[in-house]
Design a protein around this motif. Structure first.
Motif, mmCIF file in Angstrom:
data_model
loop_
_atom_site.group_PDB
_atom_site.id
_atom_site.type_symbol
_atom_site.label_atom_id
_atom_site.label_comp_id
_atom_site.label_asym_id
_atom_site.label_seq_id
_atom_site.Cartn_x
_atom_site.Cartn_y
_atom_site.Cartn_z
ATOM 1 N N ARG A 16 -6.614 5.001 10.726
ATOM 2 C CA ARG A 16 -5.922 5.013 9.430
ATOM 3 C C ARG A 16 -6.620 4.060 8.449
ATOM 4 N N GLU A 17 -6.993 2.880 8.925
ATOM 5 C CA GLU A 17 -7.640 1.904 8.042
ATOM 6 C C GLU A 17 -9.083 2.306 7.722
ATOM 7 N N ASN A 28 -10.226 5.269 7.448
ATOM 8 C CA ASN A 28 -10.154 6.328 6.439
ATOM 9 C C ASN A 28 -9.981 5.802 5.025
ATOM 10 N N LYS A 29 -9.427 4.604 4.919
ATOM 11 C CA LYS A 29 -9.190 4.026 3.584
ATOM 12 C C LYS A 29 -10.348 3.159 3.111
ATOM 13 N N LEU A 41 -11.686 3.121 -0.339
ATOM 14 C CA LEU A 41 -10.763 2.724 -1.408
ATOM 15 C C LEU A 41 -10.757 1.222 -1.607
ATOM 16 N N LEU A 99 -7.993 -1.059 -3.396
ATOM 17 C CA LEU A 99 -6.999 -1.787 -2.602
ATOM 18 C C LEU A 99 -7.330 -3.268 -2.437
#
Ligand code: AHM
Ligand code: MG
Length: 337
Positions: A41-42, A44-45, A48, A52
Motif C-alpha cells: 500500500r505504501e 504504491n503511494k 505521491l 504527501l
C-alpha cells in the motif's frame, strides 16, 4: 468461474497435510502476508511523495513521513511480533538481531531473516523492488530468550523462504521445501491469490543478468563467460539477452519464470561480493533449487555455507541449471590457470 485459492487457504491446505503441525508456521506466514500488503500500500503511494510529504518532513496531519525501507522494516517486525510465532529477527535495517522478549514471543519456534525493501534505490524511479525473507526453526530452547546462534545456521536448514515483488502487479512467492508457489495480489479483494502453482524454472535460458558496468573488476572467468554469452551460436540461442534491473528480486523473478542466470560476483573492490548471505542469497537460493535451478558462490552451494555473522556477504551466482553449469566450467577453468 475458476476457483480462486487465496494465500491463507493455501497455507491451511498445506498445514492439513502435515499431521503433527500445530498451526504456528501457518500463523507466521499469515502475518507475513499482512505485512506485505501494508508495505505494498505504501510502495504504491511512493510517486505521491511530493504531495504527501518527503521522508523527514511533517505531513499535513503533523506526522513525520517515514522512509519506505524504514516503514517496511518496522511493519514486518510488528507483524512478526504480533504473530507470537517468531522469537527474533535479523534485518538488513538493523545492525544487531531484534529479540522479542515477551512471554508470547519467547515461546515462538521460529527466527526470521529479511531484507525488508531490497533495491530501495529504485523506489524514486518507479522500478520494481522487493522484500526477501527466510525462516529457520530456532536452536535455543523454546521459552528462553533467542540468541545469535539461532541465526547462524546453513541455508539447508531453512524451513521456508520467499519474496514479495512490488512490480506491475504485486506477488508473493515462497517455498516451504516442497515446491515453489506464487500468489498475485488482487487489489479488488485485497488477497494474494494462487496464480503460479508449482513454479519450475527452465533448465536453460537466454537471459544473463549482471552489472556490466563493473566488468573491469570481475574475475577473469566471469569476463570470459560474458563474452561467451555475447557470441553468436544459433544452436545454443546465443547471443543471449542482457537484462539487469538492479533489484535482485525483480531480476531473479524474471529469470525464474523465463530461464536465465543472475550473477553478482566478487570484484576487486568487493572481494566477498555485495549481496548478503542470510537475507538475500539464502532465500533466493532455496527458491531457485526448489524450482529446479542452482545457486552457488562460484564454488560452493550457497545453502551449504555456514554463516559467521548476520550481515555476511557472498558472491552470488544463480539461475537455470545448464547456464549455471556452463559458468561454473568457466570459473573453474580460468581460476586454475
Ligand atoms: P540494497 O539491499 O542496498 O537495496 O542492495 C541490493 C541490491 C540488489 O537488489 C541488486 O541486485 C544489487 O543491489 C544491485 O547492485 P549494483 O547497483 O551494484 O548492481
Ligand atoms: Mg538488499
Amino acid at each position: 468461474m475458476n476457483k480462486v485459492t487465496t494465500l491463507n487457504q493455501f497455507i491451511i491446505e498445506q498445514q492439513i497435510r502435515v499431521p503433527q503441525a500445530t498451526g504456528g508456521f501457518s500463523g507466521l506466514l499469515h502475518h507475513v502476508g499482512i505485512a506485505a500488503k501494508k508495505v505494498n500500500r505504501e510502495v504504491n503511494k511512493a510517486g505521491l511523495v511530493d504531495i504527501l510529504g518527503r521522508a523527514g518532513v511533517e505531513n499535513i496531519q503533523g506526522e513525520e513521513q517515514q522512509k519506505l525501507d524504514v516503514y517496511a522494516n518496522e511493519t514486518f517486525i510488528a507483524e512478526l511480533k504480533a504473530s507470537g510465532e517468531c522469537c527474533a529477527v535479523a534485518s538488513e535495517e538493523n545492525q544487531d538481531i531484534v529479540i522479542f522478549d515477551e512471554d508470547l514471543s519467547r515461546d515462538g519456534k521460529y527466527v526470521f531473516c529479511m531484507d525488508p525493501l531490497d533495491g530501495s534505490s529504485n523506489i524514486d524511479v518507479n522500478v520494481s523492488i522487493g522484500t526477501i525473507f527466510s525462516i529457520y526453526r530456532r536452536k535455543s530452547p523454546i521459552g528462553e530468550v533467542a540468541n545469535l546462534d539461532d541465526f547462524l545456521q546453513k541455508g539447508s536448514q531453512l524451513v521456508a523462504a520467499g519474496y514479495v515483488i512490488y512490480g506491475s502487479s504485486t506477488m508473493l512467492v515462497y517455498t516451504a521445501g516442497n515446491g515453489v508457489n506464487g500468489f498475485t495480489l488482487d487489489p479488488s479483494i485485497g488477497e494474494f491469490c494462487l496464480s503460479h502453482p508449482n513454479i519450475k524454472t527452465p533448465a536453460s535460458g537466454t537471459i544473463y543478468s549482471i552489472n556490466e558496468g563493473n566488468y573491469e573488476k570481475f574475475p577473469v572467468g566471469v569476463k570470459k563467460y560474458i563474452k561467451y554469452c555475447q557470441e553468436t551460436d544459433k544452436k545454443s540461442g546465443r547471443p543471449y539477452t542482457s537484462r539487469y534491473i538492479g533489484s535482485l528480486v525483480a531480476d531473479f523473478h524474471r529469470n525464474l519464470l523465463k530461464g536465465g542466470i543472475f550473477v553478482y560476483p566478487e570484484t576487486k573492490s568487493h572481494p566477498t561480493g555485495k549481496l548478503r548471505l542470510l537475507y538475500e542469497c539464502n532465500p533466493i537460493a532455496f527458491i531457485a533449487e526448489q524450482a529446479g535451478g542452482l545457486a552457488t558462490d562460484g564454488e560452493r552451494r550457497i545453502l551449504d555455507i555456514m554463516p559467521e555473522s548476520i550481515h555476511q556477504r557472498v558472491p552470488f551466482y544463480t539461475g537455470s541449471r545448464d547456464m549455471m553449469k556452463k559458468i561454473t566450467e568457466f570459473l573453474q577453468f580460468f581460476n586454475n590457470i
